[in-house]
Design a protein around this motif. Structure first.
Motif, PDB file in Angstrom:
ATOM      1  N   SER A  12     -34.909  17.492 -22.796  1.00  0.00           N
ATOM      2  CA  SER A  12     -35.446  17.975 -21.232  1.00  0.00           C
ATOM      3  C   SER A  12     -36.947  17.559 -21.007  1.00  0.00           C
ATOM      4  CB  SER A  12     -35.298  19.766 -21.211  1.00  0.00           C
ATOM      5  OG  SER A  12     -35.969  20.035 -22.097  1.00  0.00           O
ATOM      6  N   ASN A  13     -37.033  16.927 -19.999  1.00  0.00           N
ATOM      7  CA  ASN A  13     -38.402  16.584 -19.579  1.00  0.00           C
ATOM      8  C   ASN A  13     -38.907  17.507 -18.513  1.00  0.00           C
ATOM      9  OD1 ASN A  13     -40.694  15.485 -18.522  1.00  0.00           O
ATOM     10  ND2 ASN A  13     -39.704  13.110 -18.448  1.00  0.00           N
ATOM     11  N   ALA A  14     -39.609  18.681 -19.166  1.00  0.00           N
ATOM     12  CA  ALA A  14     -40.149  19.557 -18.225  1.00  0.00           C
ATOM     13  C   ALA A  14     -41.113  19.243 -17.127  1.00  0.00           C
ATOM     14  CB  ALA A  14     -40.806  20.554 -19.474  1.00  0.00           C
ATOM     15  N   GLN A  15     -42.045  18.131 -17.460  1.00  0.00           N
ATOM     16  CA  GLN A  15     -43.073  17.845 -16.527  1.00  0.00           C
ATOM     17  C   GLN A  15     -42.311  17.270 -15.188  1.00  0.00           C
ATOM     18  OE1 GLN A  15     -45.331  15.057 -18.770  1.00  0.00           O
ATOM     19  NE2 GLN A  15     -46.576  16.758 -19.620  1.00  0.00           N
ATOM     20  N   MET A  16     -41.175  16.343 -15.524  1.00  0.00           N
ATOM     21  CA  MET A  16     -40.576  15.773 -14.643  1.00  0.00           C
ATOM     22  C   MET A  16     -39.625  16.838 -13.895  1.00  0.00           C
ATOM     23  SD  MET A  16     -39.928  13.017 -12.695  1.00  0.00           S
ATOM     24  CE  MET A  16     -40.776  11.698 -13.723  1.00  0.00           C
ATOM     25  N   THR A  17     -39.084  17.887 -14.447  1.00  0.00           N
ATOM     26  CA  THR A  17     -38.491  18.825 -13.719  1.00  0.00           C
ATOM     27  C   THR A  17     -39.287  19.369 -12.866  1.00  0.00           C
ATOM     28  OG1 THR A  17     -36.828  18.902 -15.663  1.00  0.00           O
ATOM     29  CG2 THR A  17     -36.860  20.738 -14.227  1.00  0.00           C
ATOM     30  N   LEU A  18     -40.369  20.199 -13.576  1.00  0.00           N
ATOM     31  CA  LEU A  18     -41.395  20.896 -12.505  1.00  0.00           C
ATOM     32  C   LEU A  18     -42.044  20.028 -11.430  1.00  0.00           C
ATOM     33  CD1 LEU A  18     -43.455  22.592 -15.389  1.00  0.00           C
ATOM     34  CD2 LEU A  18     -41.743  23.695 -13.861  1.00  0.00           C
ATOM     35  N   LEU A  19     -42.089  18.537 -11.586  1.00  0.00           N
ATOM     36  CA  LEU A  19     -42.481  17.872 -10.338  1.00  0.00           C
ATOM     37  C   LEU A  19     -41.338  17.765  -9.421  1.00  0.00           C
ATOM     38  CD1 LEU A  19     -44.464  16.037  -9.428  1.00  0.00           C
ATOM     39  CD2 LEU A  19     -43.649  14.245 -10.519  1.00  0.00           C
ATOM     40  N   LEU A  20     -40.269  17.449  -9.612  1.00  0.00           N
ATOM     41  CA  LEU A  20     -39.356  17.470  -8.635  1.00  0.00           C
ATOM     42  C   LEU A  20     -39.003  18.643  -7.988  1.00  0.00           C
ATOM     43  CD1 LEU A  20     -36.673  14.988 -10.548  1.00  0.00           C
ATOM     44  CD2 LEU A  20     -38.167  14.477  -8.636  1.00  0.00           C
ATOM     45  N   GLY A  21     -38.966  19.788  -8.804  1.00  0.00           N
ATOM     46  CA  GLY A  21     -38.973  21.294  -8.338  1.00  0.00           C
ATOM     47  C   GLY A  21     -40.052  21.654  -7.191  1.00  0.00           C
ATOM     48  N   GLY A  22     -41.277  20.957  -7.535  1.00  0.00           N
ATOM     49  CA  GLY A  22     -42.295  21.479  -6.673  1.00  0.00           C
ATOM     50  C   GLY A  22     -42.154  20.709  -5.413  1.00  0.00           C
ATOM     51  N   VAL A  23     -42.027  19.299  -5.682  1.00  0.00           N
ATOM     52  CA  VAL A  23     -41.632  18.360  -4.344  1.00  0.00           C
ATOM     53  C   VAL A  23     -40.531  18.892  -3.715  1.00  0.00           C
ATOM     54  CG1 VAL A  23     -41.310  16.019  -3.506  1.00  0.00           C
ATOM     55  CG2 VAL A  23     -43.087  16.378  -5.605  1.00  0.00           C
ATOM     56  N   GLY A  24     -39.563  19.232  -3.972  1.00  0.00           N
ATOM     57  CA  GLY A  24     -38.517  19.554  -3.395  1.00  0.00           C
ATOM     58  C   GLY A  24     -38.809  20.898  -2.596  1.00  0.00           C
ATOM     59  N   GLY A  25     -39.460  22.085  -3.421  1.00  0.00           N
ATOM     60  CA  GLY A  25     -40.059  23.174  -2.807  1.00  0.00           C
ATOM     61  C   GLY A  25     -40.828  22.968  -1.468  1.00  0.00           C
ATOM     62  N   PHE A  26     -41.893  22.256  -1.846  1.00  0.00           N
ATOM     63  CA  PHE A  26     -42.814  21.965  -0.610  1.00  0.00           C
ATOM     64  C   PHE A  26     -42.090  21.411   0.567  1.00  0.00           C
ATOM     65  CE2 PHE A  26     -45.701  18.734   1.587  1.00  0.00           C
ATOM     66  CZ  PHE A  26     -46.483  19.762   1.696  1.00  0.00           C
ATOM     67  N   VAL A  27     -41.023  20.476   0.463  1.00  0.00           N
ATOM     68  CA  VAL A  27     -40.505  20.037   1.499  1.00  0.00           C
ATOM     69  C   VAL A  27     -39.513  21.096   2.292  1.00  0.00           C
ATOM     70  CG1 VAL A  27     -38.514  18.237   2.209  1.00  0.00           C
ATOM     71  CG2 VAL A  27     -40.296  17.299   0.648  1.00  0.00           C
ATOM     72  N   PHE A  28     -38.818  21.844   1.237  1.00  0.00           N
ATOM     73  CA  PHE A  28     -38.181  23.040   1.903  1.00  0.00           C
ATOM     74  C   PHE A  28     -38.843  23.909   2.947  1.00  0.00           C
ATOM     75  CE2 PHE A  28     -36.363  27.246   1.696  1.00  0.00           C
ATOM     76  CZ  PHE A  28     -35.180  27.143   2.419  1.00  0.00           C
ATOM     77  N   ILE A  29     -40.170  24.106   2.323  1.00  0.00           N
ATOM     78  CA  ILE A  29     -40.990  25.258   3.049  1.00  0.00           C
ATOM     79  C   ILE A  29     -41.527  24.651   4.333  1.00  0.00           C
ATOM     80  CG2 ILE A  29     -43.155  26.319   2.789  1.00  0.00           C
ATOM     81  CD1 ILE A  29     -42.498  26.919  -0.022  1.00  0.00           C
ATOM     82  N   MET A  30     -41.875  23.359   4.205  1.00  0.00           N
ATOM     83  CA  MET A  30     -42.536  22.556   5.246  1.00  0.00           C
ATOM     84  C   MET A  30     -41.300  22.752   6.599  1.00  0.00           C
ATOM     85  SD  MET A  30     -45.543  22.171   4.710  1.00  0.00           S
ATOM     86  CE  MET A  30     -45.910  21.224   6.259  1.00  0.00           C
ATOM     87  N   LEU A  31     -40.152  22.348   6.017  1.00  0.00           N
ATOM     88  CA  LEU A  31     -39.081  22.179   7.070  1.00  0.00           C
ATOM     89  C   LEU A  31     -38.714  23.506   7.487  1.00  0.00           C
ATOM     90  CD1 LEU A  31     -36.641  19.788   5.470  1.00  0.00           C
ATOM     91  CD2 LEU A  31     -37.943  19.437   7.361  1.00  0.00           C
ATOM     92  N   LEU A  32     -38.811  24.543   6.828  1.00  0.00           N
ATOM     93  CA  LEU A  32     -38.658  26.072   7.429  1.00  0.00           C
ATOM     94  C   LEU A  32     -39.754  26.434   8.345  1.00  0.00           C
ATOM     95  CD1 LEU A  32     -36.759  28.457   6.994  1.00  0.00           C
ATOM     96  CD2 LEU A  32     -38.467  28.935   5.107  1.00  0.00           C
ATOM     97  N   LEU A  33     -40.911  26.310   7.954  1.00  0.00           N
ATOM     98  CA  LEU A  33     -41.946  26.661   8.639  1.00  0.00           C
ATOM     99  C   LEU A  33     -42.016  25.600  10.059  1.00  0.00           C
ATOM    100  CD1 LEU A  33     -45.145  26.607   6.053  1.00  0.00           C
ATOM    101  CD2 LEU A  33     -43.903  28.437   7.485  1.00  0.00           C
ATOM    102  N   GLY A  34     -41.491  24.416  10.034  1.00  0.00           N
ATOM    103  CA  GLY A  34     -41.481  23.459  11.275  1.00  0.00           C
ATOM    104  C   GLY A  34     -40.474  24.240  12.134  1.00  0.00           C
TER     105      GLY A  34
END
Length: 197
Positions: free
Chosen positions: A152-174
């Motif tokens: 398991s590549n934790a760094q990549m998992t965390l990065l992708l999870g962070g980017v996905g979460g950020f995009v979701f929050i921005m869409l929700l706020l928009g």
């Protein structure tokens, strides 16, 4: 010779309390064995039970605690093993520990840590013989099965999870902003002006 060995394996020899006479005896023994035959003696195949491997996996991952209460291996080390989420990056990755330093070397380092931080962590939390053997068995198994584990590549998992979460929050706020704001005031003024003409 010691410097050349260290340069090749990057692991210092663990400290020992041998006297000068004992060191000379060991060197004489090695010389005698080296000269006695041109071929190396067969090394006995290492065999571990599935119970030892499973116990080592639980100890390494922190699922089981060490008897003396020492820190679990995963807090500093990582192994590419599908059953365990990625570990720490403070110390060396142990996926190929047996390939690098042999099973005897792994066992020795676990039993008598030569590295200052590891030595300090376990000085008051000595591992039992059974714990040493279980961890050695697990690391032997991880190395032997490394081709079958993606790791398991934790760094990549965390990065992708962070980017996905950020995009979701921005869409929700928009979406929330569009709902609250609705049509702009200027648009309402414009509509009234059109009607009045």
């Amino acid at each position: 010779d010691a410097i050349a060995i260290f340069d090749e394996y990057k692991i210092p020899m663990p400290p020992n309390n041998l006297s000068d006479d004992q060191v000379r005896t060991i060197i004489a023994y090695i010389d005698a064995k080296s000269a006695s035959s041109g071929s190396q003696e067969a090394v006995a195949e290492v065999v571990f039970t599935q119970d030892q491997i499973s116990a080592g996996e639980r100890l390494f991952s922190g699922e089981d605690r060490f008897e003396a209460g020492g820190a679990n291996c995963i807090s500093c080390h990582n192994v590419n093993y599908d059953a365990i989420f990625s570990g720490g990056t403070l110390a060396k990755d142990l996926t190929e520990a047996n390939t690098r330093i042999t099973t005897a070397g792994v066992r020795s380092i676990i039993a008598t840590p030569p590295f200052p931080s590891m030595k300090q962590a376990y000085d008051d939390h000595k591992l039992t013989d059974a714990e040493v053997e279980s961890l050695t068995a697990f690391l032997f198994h991880v190395d032997a099965e490394k081709e079958n584990n993606s790791g398991s590549n934790a760094q990549m998992t965390l990065l992708l999870g962070g980017v996905g979460g950020f995009v979701f929050i921005m869409l929700l706020l928009g979406a929330m902003r569009m709902k609250v704001k609705g049509k702009s005031v200027n648009h309402e003024i414009y509509e009234r002006q059109i009607k009045s003409i």
